[in-house]
Design a protein around this motif. Structure first.
Motif, PDB file in Angstrom:
ATOM      1  N   MET A  55       0.844  -1.192   0.000  1.00 19.52           N
ATOM      2  CA  MET A  55       0.000   0.000   0.000  1.00 19.52           C
ATOM      3  C   MET A  55       0.878   1.239   0.000  1.00 19.52           C
ATOM      4  N   PRO A  56       0.618   2.212  -0.878  1.00 18.88           N
ATOM      5  CA  PRO A  56       1.469   3.409  -0.937  1.00 18.88           C
ATOM      6  C   PRO A  56       1.411   4.213   0.355  1.00 18.88           C
ATOM      7  N   ALA A  57       2.495   4.935   0.612  1.00 24.78           N
ATOM      8  CA  ALA A  57       2.565   5.756   1.817  1.00 24.78           C
ATOM      9  C   ALA A  57       1.518   6.859   1.787  1.00 24.78           C
ATOM     10  N   LEU A 117       8.835  26.051  -1.649  1.00 20.80           N
ATOM     11  CA  LEU A 117       8.844  24.875  -0.772  1.00 20.80           C
ATOM     12  C   LEU A 117       7.422  24.448  -0.415  1.00 20.80           C
ATOM     13  N   THR A 118       6.551  25.433  -0.184  1.00 23.86           N
ATOM     14  CA  THR A 118       5.155  25.123   0.117  1.00 23.86           C
ATOM     15  C   THR A 118       4.494  24.439  -1.062  1.00 23.86           C
ATOM     16  N   ASN A 119       4.737  24.974  -2.261  1.00 26.00           N
ATOM     17  CA  ASN A 119       4.165  24.371  -3.461  1.00 26.00           C
ATOM     18  C   ASN A 119       4.635  22.937  -3.635  1.00 26.00           C
ATOM     19  N   MET A 120       5.919  22.700  -3.414  1.00 27.00           N
ATOM     20  CA  MET A 120       6.463  21.349  -3.527  1.00 27.00           C
ATOM     21  C   MET A 120       5.761  20.398  -2.565  1.00 27.00           C
ATOM     22  N   ALA A 121       5.636  20.840  -1.319  1.00 24.12           N
ATOM     23  CA  ALA A 121       5.027  19.991  -0.305  1.00 24.12           C
ATOM     24  C   ALA A 121       3.573  19.688  -0.639  1.00 24.12           C
ATOM     25  N   LEU A 122       2.816  20.724  -0.982  1.00 24.66           N
ATOM     26  CA  LEU A 122       1.392  20.522  -1.245  1.00 24.66           C
ATOM     27  C   LEU A 122       1.168  19.700  -2.508  1.00 24.66           C
ATOM     28  N   ASN A 123       2.015  19.885  -3.522  1.00 28.19           N
ATOM     29  CA  ASN A 123       1.870  19.093  -4.745  1.00 28.19           C
ATOM     30  C   ASN A 123       2.281  17.640  -4.548  1.00 28.19           C
ATOM     31  N   SER A 124       3.064  17.378  -3.512  1.00 25.94           N
ATOM     32  CA  SER A 124       3.568  16.026  -3.284  1.00 25.94           C
ATOM     33  C   SER A 124       2.765  15.266  -2.240  1.00 25.94           C
ATOM     34  N   SER A 125       1.831  15.943  -1.584  1.00 21.24           N
ATOM     35  CA  SER A 125       1.090  15.296  -0.503  1.00 21.24           C
ATOM     36  C   SER A 125      -0.388  15.207  -0.823  1.00 21.24           C
ATOM     37  N   ARG A 126      -1.051  14.311  -0.127  1.00 19.79           N
ATOM     38  CA  ARG A 126      -2.488  14.139  -0.273  1.00 19.79           C
ATOM     39  C   ARG A 126      -3.244  14.581   0.970  1.00 19.79           C
ATOM     40  N   GLY A 127      -2.520  14.950   1.993  1.00 24.58           N
ATOM     41  CA  GLY A 127      -3.175  15.384   3.215  1.00 24.58           C
ATOM     42  C   GLY A 127      -2.411  16.520   3.855  1.00 24.58           C
ATOM     43  N   VAL A 128      -3.114  17.374   4.588  1.00 20.15           N
ATOM     44  CA  VAL A 128      -2.480  18.444   5.338  1.00 20.15           C
ATOM     45  C   VAL A 128      -2.913  18.361   6.791  1.00 20.15           C
ATOM     46  N   ASN A 186       7.881   6.409  -6.979  1.00 24.76           N
ATOM     47  CA  ASN A 186       6.895   5.369  -6.637  1.00 24.76           C
ATOM     48  C   ASN A 186       7.497   4.300  -5.741  1.00 24.76           C
ATOM     49  N   SER A 187       8.754   3.937  -6.003  1.00 26.54           N
ATOM     50  CA  SER A 187       9.386   2.903  -5.176  1.00 26.54           C
ATOM     51  C   SER A 187       9.575   3.387  -3.744  1.00 26.54           C
ATOM     52  N   VAL A 188       9.887   4.669  -3.569  1.00 18.11           N
ATOM     53  CA  VAL A 188      10.041   5.234  -2.224  1.00 18.11           C
ATOM     54  C   VAL A 188       8.685   5.273  -1.522  1.00 18.11           C
ATOM     55  N   ILE A 189       7.671   5.735  -2.225  1.00 17.37           N
ATOM     56  CA  ILE A 189       6.333   5.823  -1.637  1.00 17.37           C
ATOM     57  C   ILE A 189       5.822   4.443  -1.246  1.00 17.37           C
ATOM     58  N   THR A 195       7.669   3.591  16.556  1.00 18.61           N
ATOM     59  CA  THR A 195       7.958   2.818  17.761  1.00 18.61           C
ATOM     60  C   THR A 195       6.728   2.150  18.362  1.00 18.61           C
ATOM     61  N   SER A 196       5.590   2.841  18.332  1.00 18.76           N
ATOM     62  CA  SER A 196       4.394   2.325  18.991  1.00 18.76           C
ATOM     63  C   SER A 196       3.443   1.596  18.048  1.00 18.76           C
ATOM     64  N   HIS A 197       3.555   1.867  16.747  1.00 20.46           N
ATOM     65  CA  HIS A 197       2.607   1.294  15.789  1.00 20.46           C
ATOM     66  C   HIS A 197       3.295   0.509  14.679  1.00 20.46           C
ATOM     67  N   ASP A 198       4.595   0.325  14.807  1.00 23.35           N
ATOM     68  CA  ASP A 198       5.361  -0.523  13.881  1.00 23.35           C
ATOM     69  C   ASP A 198       5.198  -0.084  12.426  1.00 23.35           C
ATOM     70  N   LYS A 199       5.205   1.235  12.199  1.00 21.10           N
ATOM     71  CA  LYS A 199       5.072   1.777  10.854  1.00 21.10           C
ATOM     72  C   LYS A 199       6.434   2.237  10.322  1.00 21.10           C
ATOM     73  N   LYS A 200       6.566   2.179   9.011  1.00 23.85           N
ATOM     74  CA  LYS A 200       7.759   2.706   8.348  1.00 23.85           C
ATOM     75  C   LYS A 200       7.483   4.165   7.991  1.00 23.85           C
ATOM     76  N   VAL A 201       8.297   5.052   8.525  1.00 24.17           N
ATOM     77  CA  VAL A 201       8.015   6.478   8.428  1.00 24.17           C
ATOM     78  C   VAL A 201       9.234   7.221   7.888  1.00 24.17           C
ATOM     79  N   LEU A 202       8.970   8.154   6.985  1.00 24.08           N
ATOM     80  CA  LEU A 202      10.002   9.053   6.483  1.00 24.08           C
ATOM     81  C   LEU A 202       9.605  10.476   6.842  1.00 24.08           C
TER      82      LEU A 202
END
Length: 278
Positions: free
Chosen positions: A1-3, A160-171, A140-143, A30-37
């Motif tokens: 499942m994608p990040a 930087l804001t534009n980069m972040a918002l264009n690369s994310s699906r949630g705020v 895609n491989s990183v996600i 640490t608490s939910h055993d998730k891989k996080v970047l």
């Protein structure tokens, strides 16, 4: 499942944005055993300072590891009707610092980060034409490698804001319940509307988190005004109280759970909301 790629953002500084980003990231690992970047997109590099000691930063540089600045330099491309070479993909391993890996082989959660530095500001001054996303870095491989990717954003509306918002699906928006928070809400909504109109990229509003909360009359008054302005979005019921242990934990580069059981219990409630909603 994608990040799930999330921008932690507010146009106002001093709202606990980096503290929230770091503690969510380390708790997921640490608490939910998730891989996080965790990606530090702020020239002030606060997330880097909270996650890495001075020696670790020096060793990162000495081993030819890179910061987010190098990603911007490599991924720059003109957004204009001119001939240009395709944006090169970047090797994520050239950038990563591992903040946490489990000691038990039965656990797979971990927290990696991509540090920032002051040179991001210099790079931005010479970056009039793209990039406006982080696709060359967050391939895609990183996600597909991570469960969550958190982008700790600078408190300004910039490339930087534009980069972040264009690369994310949630705020995720940390907010203080005061008069500045009300004004900041108006600014944040305007930024999201303008960005979506310009780029056609709509983010899911994960929600507003009240930080540095003090249960006083003025806070309850302003929080009500802020909640009313986010009528179509989620406002977390759990509030992160004003607590000096967060400042101490940040200074020692540890999560809040290692300093204050009471603050950790409060944060656990926030995480339950976060995971249930996103």
């Amino acid at each position: 499942m994608p990040a799930k790629v999330i921008s932690v953002i507010n146009m106002k500084g001093g709202v606990g944005k980096t503290t929230l980003s770091f503690n969510i990231a380390i708790d997921l690992a640490t608490s939910h055993d998730k891989k996080v970047l965790l990606v530090d997109l702020d020239p002030q590099a606060n997330a880097t300072i909270v996650s890495m000691s001075e020696t670790e930063i020096q060793n990162h540089e000495a081993s030819a590891k890179k910061t987010i600045t190098h990603a911007l330099m490599r991924a720059c491309r003109p957004i204009a009707p001119v001939r240009f070479s395709p944006t090169p993909s970047l090797n994520i391993n050239d950038f990563l610092f591992n903040r946490y890996s489990p000691s038990s082989p039965s656990k797979t959660g971990r927290m990696d980060m991509i540090p920032s530095d002051l040179q991001v500001s210099t790079m931005l001054r010479s970056l009039p034409l793209g990039p406006f996303d982080l696709d060359a870095l967050l391939t895609n491989s990183v996600i597909n490698e991570y469960d969550y990717i958190l982008l700790d954003c600078a408190p300004t509306y910039s490339t930087l804001t534009n980069m972040a918002l264009n690369s994310s699906r949630g705020v995720l928006i940390p907010m203080i319940a005061d008069s500045f928070g009300v004004w900041g809400t108006n600014l944040m909504q305007e930024v999201l509307q303008d960005h979506n109109a310009e780029f056609g990229h709509v983010q899911r509003k994960i929600g507003v988190v009240f930080t540095l909360w003090e249960d006083q009359t003025h806070a309850r008054k302003y929080s009500g005004q802020i909640i009313a302005r986010w009528a179509n979005g989620k406002v977390f019921t759990t509030k992160i109280g004003k607590n000096n242990w967060y400042r101490i934990a940040n200074g020692q580069r540890v999560d809040i759970g290692q300093k204050s059981p009471a603050a950790k219990a409060e944060f656990n409630k926030l995480m339950q909301e976060f995971l249930a909603y996103y």
